[in-house]
Design a protein around this motif. Structure first.
Motif, mmCIF file in Angstrom:
data_model
loop_
_atom_site.group_PDB
_atom_site.id
_atom_site.type_symbol
_atom_site.label_atom_id
_atom_site.label_comp_id
_atom_site.label_asym_id
_atom_site.label_seq_id
_atom_site.Cartn_x
_atom_site.Cartn_y
_atom_site.Cartn_z
ATOM 1 N N MET A 170 3.617 -2.225 -10.062
ATOM 2 C CA MET A 170 4.749 -3.093 -9.700
ATOM 3 C C MET A 170 5.038 -3.092 -8.192
ATOM 4 S SD MET A 170 7.325 -4.896 -10.998
ATOM 5 C CE MET A 170 9.045 -5.317 -10.702
ATOM 6 N N THR A 171 4.965 -1.928 -7.556
ATOM 7 C CA THR A 171 5.374 -1.855 -6.149
ATOM 8 C C THR A 171 4.421 -2.645 -5.258
ATOM 9 O OG1 THR A 171 6.279 0.317 -6.637
ATOM 10 C CG2 THR A 171 6.087 -0.270 -4.322
ATOM 11 N N LEU A 172 3.115 -2.511 -5.511
ATOM 12 C CA LEU A 172 2.159 -3.285 -4.708
ATOM 13 C C LEU A 172 2.372 -4.777 -4.937
ATOM 14 C CD1 LEU A 172 -1.099 -1.150 -5.038
ATOM 15 C CD2 LEU A 172 0.409 -1.404 -3.051
ATOM 16 N N ARG A 173 2.652 -5.131 -6.184
ATOM 17 C CA ARG A 173 2.920 -6.543 -6.486
ATOM 18 C C ARG A 173 4.152 -7.013 -5.727
ATOM 19 N NH1 ARG A 173 4.107 -6.867 -12.193
ATOM 20 N NH2 ARG A 173 2.353 -5.457 -12.492
ATOM 21 N N GLN A 174 5.196 -6.178 -5.680
ATOM 22 C CA GLN A 174 6.416 -6.560 -4.958
ATOM 23 C C GLN A 174 6.136 -6.746 -3.468
ATOM 24 O OE1 GLN A 174 9.508 -3.642 -6.938
ATOM 25 N NE2 GLN A 174 10.558 -5.438 -6.190
ATOM 26 N N MET A 175 5.280 -5.871 -2.904
ATOM 27 C CA MET A 175 4.949 -6.018 -1.475
ATOM 28 C C MET A 175 4.178 -7.313 -1.228
ATOM 29 S SD MET A 175 4.201 -2.356 0.284
ATOM 30 C CE MET A 175 3.487 -1.352 -0.970
ATOM 31 N N GLN A 176 3.248 -7.623 -2.141
ATOM 32 C CA GLN A 176 2.489 -8.879 -2.004
ATOM 33 C C GLN A 176 3.431 -10.074 -2.101
ATOM 34 O OE1 GLN A 176 -0.371 -8.445 -5.156
ATOM 35 N NE2 GLN A 176 -1.647 -7.031 -3.982
ATOM 36 N N ASN A 177 4.347 -10.030 -3.056
ATOM 37 C CA ASN A 177 5.313 -11.130 -3.207
ATOM 38 C C ASN A 177 6.145 -11.289 -1.935
ATOM 39 O OD1 ASN A 177 4.453 -11.554 -5.806
ATOM 40 N ND2 ASN A 177 6.185 -10.510 -6.775
#
Ligand code: PLP
Length: 357
Positions: A170-177
């Motif tokens: 989730m955290t990497l996805r949030q950074m990408q978003n």
């Protein structure tokens, strides 16, 4: 007789933990989160150890007033943003920076009376779905905000839902978003809470926002404060006020919820849920007595707890019990009460005496 139910606050530990944040994020400005009365440590105590903070952050206008009242003249940020126009104007008067996370706050900006002298923090929701403009609307929100901000800086921010768990994608996805949503937008960025600072170096960016780690508590289940180089700032103590004998088969405390499996010495400690000790702490919750663990037995009352002293033949009335802190990490205690350390430290009540050293 004074009731020796005491929370000690170690300001050197807070200072040490702050220095640890600097070490981990040497290129970031540090927003020290002191909401909820500095996580139950007492803002009036703690802020003196945080005078090198680049920004202090609070959750409510009352907390912001307290900071200013005590003499904090530096940058101050309200993490939740104002709820209405009166609060908005009050915050501008206090020279508090605000998070803008919703259309209603853009409306307040359109109607403001005070001049904006401070940066605005544009909050973008990158997946937590609590506060923030949807990532898809970030460009539009930025455009509107830049029309209204009267020349002051816009800081781009978001908040992580799962940074305490390095295995969660989730955290990497949030950074990408976040990066996709803010592509081409000028302005510094702020993403990381304590767990982000520790687990995701790439999330440190221009401003980090540590809370729990400043108080020497690990934000990660699998890491101890020692692993991270933190020193716990709060220790909670009470006195043993009675030692009684109970026979096998006899019961202890409310609900007669605990039955002695053998003859036992039961110690009574002067702390309960009226002091913020968690009522849900189960049989077996550790406490520390003369450097050695003992176990809670029976229900936590409002003012007292009961302890199995069979392993402590030398225990005497007047001895000091440690509930958490020095020698007994709060990270070890919290799961026994189905709690997290955040909850326990914020829950300590005004009945407990604070000693600052
Ligand atoms: C509370 C809070 C923090 C600090 O979180 P910790 O987990 O205590 O480090 C950071 N940012 C925001 C927006 C918060 O609300």
């Amino acid at each position: 007789m004074t009731r020796n139910t005491i929370a000690t606050i170690d300001l050197q530990a807070v200072n040490w933990n702050f220095a640890r944040v600097r070490q981990l994020a040497p290129f970031s400005a540090i927003v020290c989160v002191v909401k909820a009365d500095a996580y139950g440590h007492g803002f009036a105590n703690v802020w003196r150890a945080l005078t090198e903070a680049d920004v202090l952050a609070v959750a409510t206008t009352g907390e912001a007033q307290l900071c200013r009242g005590l003499g904090w003249r530096g940058r101050l940020l309200l993490l939740e943003g104002p709820a209405n126009r009166a609060e908005f104007e009050q915050l501008l008067g206090l020279d508090v920076e605000m998070v803008v996370h919703h259309e209603t706050q853009l409306q307040m900006l359109r109607q403001r009376q005070h001049e904006l002298r401070r940066p605005l923090w544009l909050k973008i929701d990158t997946g937590m779905h609590r506060l923030g403009f949807p990532a898809a609307d970030a460009q539009e929100a930025y455009k509107q905000l830049s029309r209204l901000q009267g020349g002051s800086q816009i800081i781009l921010m978001s908040h992580f839902a799962c940074a305490d768990d390095p295995d969660n994608p989730m955290t990497l996805r949030q950074m990408q978003n976040f990066d996709a949503a803010t592509l081409d937008l000028p302005g510094p960025a702020s993403l990381a809470n304590s767990a982000g600072i520790l687990n995701y170096p790439d999330s440190r960016r221009d401003f980090v926002r540590p809370g729990i780690m400043l108080y020497g508590i690990s934000p990660c289940r699998k890491k101890t404060p020692d692993d991270i180089g933190l020193r716990p700032a709060m220790s909670l103590y009470c006195d043993l006020i009675a030692i009684n004998q109970a026979k096998a088969g006899e019961c202890v405390g409310y609900g007669a919820a605990y039955t002695c499996p053998r003859d036992m010495r039961i110690g009574v400690g002067a702390i309960g849920y009226g002091d913020g000790y968690p009522r849900h702490a189960r049989n077996g919750t550790p406490v520390l007595l003369q450097g050695k663990r003992a176990s809670l037995v029976g229900r936590v009352s409002m003012d007292m707890i009961t302890i199995d002293l069979n392993g402590h033949p030398g225990a005497q009335v007047g001895d000091r019990l440690t509930l958490w802190g020095e020698g007994l990490p709060i990270e070890e205690v919290a799961p026994w009460a189905d709690a997290i350390p955040y909850q326990l430290i914020c829950g300590v009540t005004a009945r407990v005496r604070y000693e600052v050293n």
